[in-house]
Structure formats: structure tokens, C-alpha cells
Scaffold this active site. Sequence first.
Site, mmCIF file in Angstrom:
data_model
loop_
_atom_site.group_PDB
_atom_site.id
_atom_site.type_symbol
_atom_site.label_atom_id
_atom_site.label_comp_id
_atom_site.label_asym_id
_atom_site.label_seq_id
_atom_site.Cartn_x
_atom_site.Cartn_y
_atom_site.Cartn_z
ATOM 1 N N GLU A 128 42.741 -55.188 -1.758
ATOM 2 C CA GLU A 128 42.113 -55.720 -0.556
ATOM 3 C C GLU A 128 43.008 -55.458 0.645
ATOM 4 O O GLU A 128 44.199 -55.145 0.474
ATOM 5 C CB GLU A 128 41.874 -57.229 -0.709
ATOM 6 C CG GLU A 128 40.941 -57.582 -1.836
ATOM 7 C CD GLU A 128 40.682 -59.075 -1.981
ATOM 8 O OE1 GLU A 128 39.915 -59.450 -2.864
ATOM 9 O OE2 GLU A 128 41.256 -59.861 -1.190
ATOM 10 N N SER A 133 49.353 -54.920 -4.777
ATOM 11 C CA SER A 133 49.874 -55.124 -6.132
ATOM 12 C C SER A 133 49.777 -56.583 -6.580
ATOM 13 O O SER A 133 49.843 -56.869 -7.767
ATOM 14 C CB SER A 133 51.331 -54.658 -6.196
ATOM 15 O OG SER A 133 51.430 -53.264 -5.939
ATOM 16 N N ILE A 158 39.592 -47.735 -2.497
ATOM 17 C CA ILE A 158 38.893 -47.725 -3.786
ATOM 18 C C ILE A 158 38.527 -46.301 -4.186
ATOM 19 O O ILE A 158 37.668 -45.666 -3.559
ATOM 20 C CB ILE A 158 37.641 -48.625 -3.743
ATOM 21 C CG1 ILE A 158 38.020 -50.035 -3.264
ATOM 22 C CG2 ILE A 158 36.985 -48.657 -5.121
ATOM 23 C CD1 ILE A 158 39.129 -50.706 -4.056
ATOM 24 N N THR A 159 39.164 -45.822 -5.229
ATOM 25 C CA THR A 159 38.856 -44.498 -5.774
ATOM 26 C C THR A 159 37.435 -44.493 -6.325
ATOM 27 O O THR A 159 37.028 -45.419 -7.029
ATOM 28 C CB THR A 159 39.855 -44.131 -6.887
ATOM 29 O OG1 THR A 159 41.178 -44.148 -6.340
ATOM 30 C CG2 THR A 159 39.560 -42.755 -7.453
ATOM 31 N N GLU A 245 46.364 -47.519 -17.829
ATOM 32 C CA GLU A 245 46.247 -46.946 -16.490
ATOM 33 C C GLU A 245 47.572 -46.329 -16.051
ATOM 34 O O GLU A 245 47.623 -45.199 -15.541
ATOM 35 C CB GLU A 245 45.812 -48.011 -15.483
ATOM 36 C CG GLU A 245 45.723 -47.494 -14.058
ATOM 37 C CD GLU A 245 45.211 -48.523 -13.070
ATOM 38 O OE1 GLU A 245 45.146 -48.200 -11.867
ATOM 39 O OE2 GLU A 245 44.868 -49.646 -13.490
ATOM 40 N N THR A 368 53.322 -50.178 -7.481
ATOM 41 C CA THR A 368 54.384 -49.449 -6.791
ATOM 42 C C THR A 368 55.632 -49.334 -7.662
ATOM 43 O O THR A 368 55.798 -50.062 -8.656
ATOM 44 C CB THR A 368 54.765 -50.164 -5.485
ATOM 45 O OG1 THR A 368 55.338 -51.437 -5.822
ATOM 46 C CG2 THR A 368 53.571 -50.359 -4.577
#
Length: 382
Positions: A128, A133, A158-159, A245, A368
Site C-alpha cells: 500500500e 514490507s 501491484i505486478t 516467493e 527488502t
Amino acid sequence: MELFDMNTEQQEFRKALRKMLEKEAFPYFKEWEEQRDIPRAFWEKLGEHGFLMPWVEEQYGGLGVDFSYSAILTEELEKVGVGVSSGISLHADIVCPYIADYGTAEQKEKWLPKSVAGQLISAIAMTEPGAGSDLAGVKTVAKRQGDYYILNGSKTFITNGGKADFIVVVCKTDPDAKPAYRGISLLVVEADTPGFKRGKQLEKIGMHSGDTAELIFEDAKVPVSNLIGQEGKGFYYLMDKLQQERLLVALQVMVEAEEILKLTIQYVKERQAFGSRIADFQNTRFKIAEMATEIDLGRSYVNQLVQKHIQKEEIVKEVSMAKWWISEMAKRVAAECLQLHGGYGYMEEYEIARRYRDMPVTSIYAGTTEVMKGIIAKKLLD
């Protein structure tokens, strides 16, 4: 270095996939980068040939195979470019596993077969404007009203956000929960949901063919039947799936480092300066040797983790190590290799330029570098 000692079926899968990409992806990738889009027809071709989500059970259209096939798909797509692999790998191996592992029989039947076929494209909406993270800090809220949740909030970075047919949205169904993560749930928002709209397509430094967008929910009316798993368990589901992921990201950037070094070795062997090949200068030879060593070390480590993940081992600490170190290493390799290309490295006609600008974000998304180090320290010290 190969991913692992492949059996005949895995070798045939990779061979057929490479052949398909040589025909359907490599010749068009530059055009896709310029158009800022991967055509849906390409997704459908992947599905038609059985390359998309091969891990899905046969009853839903998959091959019922293990993660090794997903790893092969990620590697081969990454050789085309991260703009291709990021969105497809996210759909196939990050979003849809939530449906497969926590969804109801009805949800699986509704979304998995067409996802396997490439006819549906998915996204996951975590980040958002004020929460990256820190997943427990999301502000998007879903309040139940009868058979629906009323969803309000916004998501960014957003991918697949611009074209997704359904989106797994991370939201708070209990904003007052203590601790906050116990109030998180996962809702599937379909493209035609009233109150859902897409914001602008985001212009990125790199990964130009990758679709990245803002999403907006204004009293979006989401059926309760679109809740994934149990209400309030979303954070636990996210933590369970982040291992895969982050392993996929580590594998992606591993391939990037390998491809960048391969391009550079070819270039320095052909390019001449001061009457000699650039490859003959001692500085060049030392730089190539250093990068090749780091790349081999990274490859050996990530290969081990892929095997352990296939065996269902818990390797959160090790995956966090791989994700931060390999992404940072790949950025160093990209910078060194651009330097070895000289002025030509800064020209868009050379592939190194595109791969160089694609690299920085890999140490940011999926957690990150700093977050990865925090996880490792927690595992070691707490």
C-alpha cells in the site's frame, strides 16, 4: 551450471519450453518492452503447451508435478527477460498456490483450470502507499455485511495489476485485532467487482514489459465465498508462502547474473582497445574471475535450496540469505559488466543496458535486503 541433475521428463520439459520461447518470445521481447505489455496471447500459448502451473493437480488441468518444473519455467523465462518472468512466475507460483492450498473445492474449480490455461491472469495485492514490507500495517479494510465484504483501501506497485482477472487482496477484516496481524484476511477480488477500479499504470526504471499498477477499492462488494481459508488467518498464509516467493526471486536474479556475465564475456572477447582485446587486460580478467566465482557460489547455494524446498523442508532463514545476497551480488555484477562495456553499455541497443536497469528493484520487492537480514538475525538470535 544446471539447476540440478534432471531426469528425462524434466529435460524434455526444458527442451520443449526453450523451443517455444525461441519462437514465441525472444523475437518479440523488444517490442513488448516498448509497448509496456506482454500480450495475453503469449500467456495462452504457455498454457496451451502445458508450461503454465505444471504443479497443479491433473483434475484442474495441471501435470501434478513438483516445484522443479516451476524452477525450470522461471529460469527459461528469465533468460528472455525479467519483464516476462516476473508477472508469469507471480501468477503461476506465488498467487495461485494460495487458491490451491487454502481454497475451497468451488474456488479451485472456478479459478485454477483457466489459470493453468493462461485464460485468467492473477495478482496479489499486498503493498500500500503507506505499507510495504510491514504487512501487519495494511490499512485496506473489509467489513462484512451479510453475504458480502465491503472493501475499502488502495494498493500500489501491484505486478499484473493492470490486466489481472482476479486479485488476492491482503486486507484487515478485524482492524482492532491485537496484535494487528491477527486481523488480516485474504479476499479474491474479480475484475468486474462493483467498486473496484484500476489506477494508473506505473512507469518504472526497468522491467518495462512488466505490468505494474495501482488498485483502488471504494465500497467494493466482494462475496464472502471469495474469502481464502479462514478469516483472520491471512498473515499465517502469507508467511507460509513467502519462502517460495523469495526462492523464486533468488533464482530469477541468479539467472540474470549468469546472463549478464555471459553477455560481457562475449563482448570483451570481441571488442578491442589500444591494439588488444579488452579480454586481454589484467583488470578485465580479474573482474571476470571475481564475478564468475561469486556467481558459481550463488548458483551452488540456490540449487541446494531448490532441492530442499522440493523436499518440503523449512528453509526460511536460508532463503532469506539467498534472496538478499544474490540480489545484491547481481546488482554488483550488472554494474561491473556495464563498466566493461564502456560507452556501449549505456546504449539501449545493447542488452546489458536493459538488464542493468532491471536489476535494482530485485533487492526491494518480495522483502527488502534489510528485511531479509532482520529475518536471518531473528532466526539466529531470538
